[in-house]
Motif scaffolding. Structure first.
Motif, PDB file in Angstrom:
ATOM      1  N   PRO A 128      35.602  45.884  25.340  1.00 47.69           N
ATOM      2  CA  PRO A 128      36.453  46.863  26.031  1.00 47.69           C
ATOM      3  C   PRO A 128      37.919  46.440  26.054  1.00 47.69           C
ATOM      4  O   PRO A 128      38.818  47.285  26.054  1.00 47.69           O
ATOM      5  CB  PRO A 128      35.863  46.933  27.441  1.00 47.69           C
ATOM      6  CG  PRO A 128      35.048  45.710  27.600  1.00 47.69           C
ATOM      7  CD  PRO A 128      34.558  45.353  26.239  1.00 47.69           C
ATOM      8  N   GLY A 129      38.174  45.128  26.032  1.00 48.55           N
ATOM      9  CA  GLY A 129      39.553  44.643  25.980  1.00 48.55           C
ATOM     10  C   GLY A 129      40.231  44.995  24.672  1.00 48.55           C
ATOM     11  O   GLY A 129      41.394  45.423  24.652  1.00 48.55           O
ATOM     12  N   MET A 166      41.098  48.686  24.782  1.00 44.30           N
ATOM     13  CA  MET A 166      42.206  49.006  25.686  1.00 44.30           C
ATOM     14  C   MET A 166      43.547  48.614  25.069  1.00 44.30           C
ATOM     15  O   MET A 166      44.537  49.365  25.163  1.00 44.30           O
ATOM     16  CB  MET A 166      42.022  48.307  27.026  1.00 44.30           C
ATOM     17  CG  MET A 166      43.133  48.597  28.040  1.00 44.30           C
ATOM     18  SD  MET A 166      43.235  50.338  28.524  1.00 44.30           S
ATOM     19  CE  MET A 166      41.925  50.394  29.761  1.00 44.30           C
ATOM     20  N   ILE A 173      44.465  46.263  34.800  1.00 42.10           N
ATOM     21  CA  ILE A 173      43.830  46.749  33.573  1.00 42.10           C
ATOM     22  C   ILE A 173      43.556  48.247  33.676  1.00 42.10           C
ATOM     23  O   ILE A 173      43.845  49.022  32.758  1.00 42.10           O
ATOM     24  CB  ILE A 173      42.531  45.977  33.284  1.00 42.10           C
ATOM     25  CG1 ILE A 173      42.861  44.546  32.855  1.00 42.10           C
ATOM     26  CG2 ILE A 173      41.704  46.673  32.209  1.00 42.10           C
ATOM     27  CD1 ILE A 173      41.659  43.645  32.706  1.00 42.10           C
ATOM     28  N   TYR A 190      44.567  40.688  31.002  1.00 43.05           N
ATOM     29  CA  TYR A 190      43.480  40.276  30.116  1.00 43.05           C
ATOM     30  C   TYR A 190      43.478  38.770  29.912  1.00 43.05           C
ATOM     31  O   TYR A 190      42.408  38.155  29.798  1.00 43.05           O
ATOM     32  CB  TYR A 190      43.581  41.007  28.773  1.00 43.05           C
ATOM     33  CG  TYR A 190      42.906  42.355  28.809  1.00 43.05           C
ATOM     34  CD1 TYR A 190      41.537  42.473  29.001  1.00 43.05           C
ATOM     35  CD2 TYR A 190      43.644  43.529  28.688  1.00 43.05           C
ATOM     36  CE1 TYR A 190      40.920  43.710  29.065  1.00 43.05           C
ATOM     37  CE2 TYR A 190      43.043  44.770  28.741  1.00 43.05           C
ATOM     38  CZ  TYR A 190      41.673  44.850  28.931  1.00 43.05           C
ATOM     39  OH  TYR A 190      41.073  46.067  28.998  1.00 43.05           O
ATOM     40  N   ASN A 245      36.192  50.265  30.580  1.00 48.90           N
ATOM     41  CA  ASN A 245      36.755  49.104  31.257  1.00 48.90           C
ATOM     42  C   ASN A 245      36.453  49.130  32.756  1.00 48.90           C
ATOM     43  O   ASN A 245      36.242  48.085  33.372  1.00 48.90           O
ATOM     44  CB  ASN A 245      38.265  49.025  31.021  1.00 48.90           C
ATOM     45  CG  ASN A 245      38.611  48.381  29.697  1.00 48.90           C
ATOM     46  OD1 ASN A 245      38.889  47.189  29.635  1.00 48.90           O
ATOM     47  ND2 ASN A 245      38.601  49.175  28.624  1.00 48.90           N
ATOM     48  N   ILE A 279      34.838  45.589  33.758  1.00 46.81           N
ATOM     49  CA  ILE A 279      35.616  44.561  34.459  1.00 46.81           C
ATOM     50  C   ILE A 279      35.015  44.327  35.842  1.00 46.81           C
ATOM     51  O   ILE A 279      34.894  45.271  36.630  1.00 46.81           O
ATOM     52  CB  ILE A 279      37.091  44.972  34.591  1.00 46.81           C
ATOM     53  CG1 ILE A 279      37.676  45.299  33.217  1.00 46.81           C
ATOM     54  CG2 ILE A 279      37.892  43.875  35.280  1.00 46.81           C
ATOM     55  CD1 ILE A 279      37.673  44.148  32.256  1.00 46.81           C
TER      56      ILE A 279
END
Length: 375
Positions: A9-10, A13, A74, A115, A175, A179
């Motif tokens: 997901p990072g 993003m 985020i 992140y 995310n 997260i």
């Protein structure tokens, strides 16, 4: 925490904020100019808002991440990118476009610091370097994706931004679920470091070099696609593929760490600076030649990501007692330089034309190569 649960997901993003929300603007700019009747100077001024917003939000994000952890920042990055692109897609005038640009550009600054913090909190220490590398590669992925999208949708730039906004909203939901919430944080605590950059050995050189590199790269990001379109007989898919090449070759920039280990920081910095300067110079001489224009795009994409890695290592070495400051200072000054470069770039093109402007910005890049770190 499982490596892929945070990293995947990072990556998406970063692809959405940097690739779709920020750097795709230069690809769609000719159509936006025509639709909203913007001059080169107005285009440069609006483009500079991306970098100005980044400068402001990266400071905000660093402070807020330190106080609250990474989750909120985020999610704020995803929301800002989604809202900004939605505004850009439906804008009736330059003013609302500028508001969308501020939000879209601000999303990148909001996304970067948290992140790094998230990786330090939830990824095993031996996997953190790999996690940072993968997440940083999202920029190249997003740039390539925006180029592919423009092949089919560039003539309808409003629809392009609406589609990008929908994709970003889906990434935001991913995310949101991935997260961990604040109460699930590890026992690691954030501590405020010494935020002073004055009197630190090597800091002034780092600041000057980052600023110069920011100025030298701004024109390519904003006006390269417009330049080749005005100079050659390119079809729409060829113009979009120019952007895809920038993104795909950006992946090669990930090798900066290994080159620094083998050849040293000074060598890596000068190589990257001269390479990125050569991209602007090549384009200034041969914009109508598709092969050499694509070569310039590949050189620029790989050397830009490469240089961000070099600046990252250089900054941490200068601010050795505060790694977050070592990351923040060069990236902030790089963005400040891009604000200046975009503003001056629109004026320069309107005054001297594309070819002379790209040559001048290439010479700035050569000057930046002379400033680099000492052995």
């Amino acid at each position: 925490m499982k490596f892929s649960k945070l990293v995947l997901p990072g990556v998406t993003m970063i692809a959405a904020t940097y690739g779709l929300a920020r750097f795709s603007f230069g690809l769609l700019l000719p159509e936006i100019n025509q639709s909203l009747n913007m001059s080169d100077f107005i285009s440069g001024a609006v483009s500079s808002l991306f970098y100005l917003a980044y400068c402001l939000t990266i400071v905000l994000s660093t402070v807020m991440t330190t106080k609250e952890g990474p989750r909120r920042m985020i999610l704020s990055a995803g929301l800002a990118a989604f809202t900004g692109m939605l505004l850009m897609g439906f804008t009736p005038n330059v003013w609302l476009l500028a508001a969308g640009v501020l939000l879209a550009g601000g999303s990148t600054g909001l996304a970067s610091p948290p992140y790094g913090a998230a990786i330090s909190l939830w990824i095993k220490e031996e996997e953190q370097g790999q996690a940072n590398t993968w997440i940083n590669s999202g920029t190249s992925l997003g740039i390539a994706l925006s180029g592919v999208g423009a092949m089919f949708l560039a003539e309808n730039w409003r629809m392009t931004y609406v589609i990008y906004a929908v994709l970003t909203f889906l990434i935001l939901i991913w995310n949101f679920k991935a997260i961990p919430k604040d109460e699930q944080r590890s026992t690691l605590s954030f501590k405020k470091g010494n935020l002073s950059i004055l009197g630190v050995s090597g800091s002034s050189t780092l600041i000057t070099a980052s600023l110069a590199l920011g100025i030298s790269t701004a024109l390519f990001w904003t006006f390269s696609r417009s330049f080749i379109e005005a100079s050659g007989d390119y079809q729409q898919w060829q113009l979009s593929f120019f952007w895809v090449i920038i993104g795909l070759f950006g992946v090669l920039g990930g090798f900066s760490g290994s080159l620094i280990e083998k050849k040293g920081l000074t060598f890596a910095y000068r190589l990257g600076s001269l390479a990125i300067a050569s991209a602007s110079i090549i384009l200034s001489i041969t914009p109508g030649n598709w092969l050499l224009s694509y070569a310039a795009a590949g050189i620029f994409g790989s050397s830009y990501i490469f240089l961000t890695g070099v600046l990252l290592v250089w900054g941490i070495r200068v601010f050795i007692t505060n790694a977050s400051l070592g990351i923040g200072v060069p990236f902030l000054l790089l963005a400040v330089g891009q604000v200046i470069g975009s503003l001056l770039g629109g004026w320069s093109i309107g005054t001297w034309g594309y070819a002379v402007s790209f040559m001048l910005y290439g010479l700035v890049g050569i000057g930046a190569a002379l400033i680099g770190p000492k052995q």
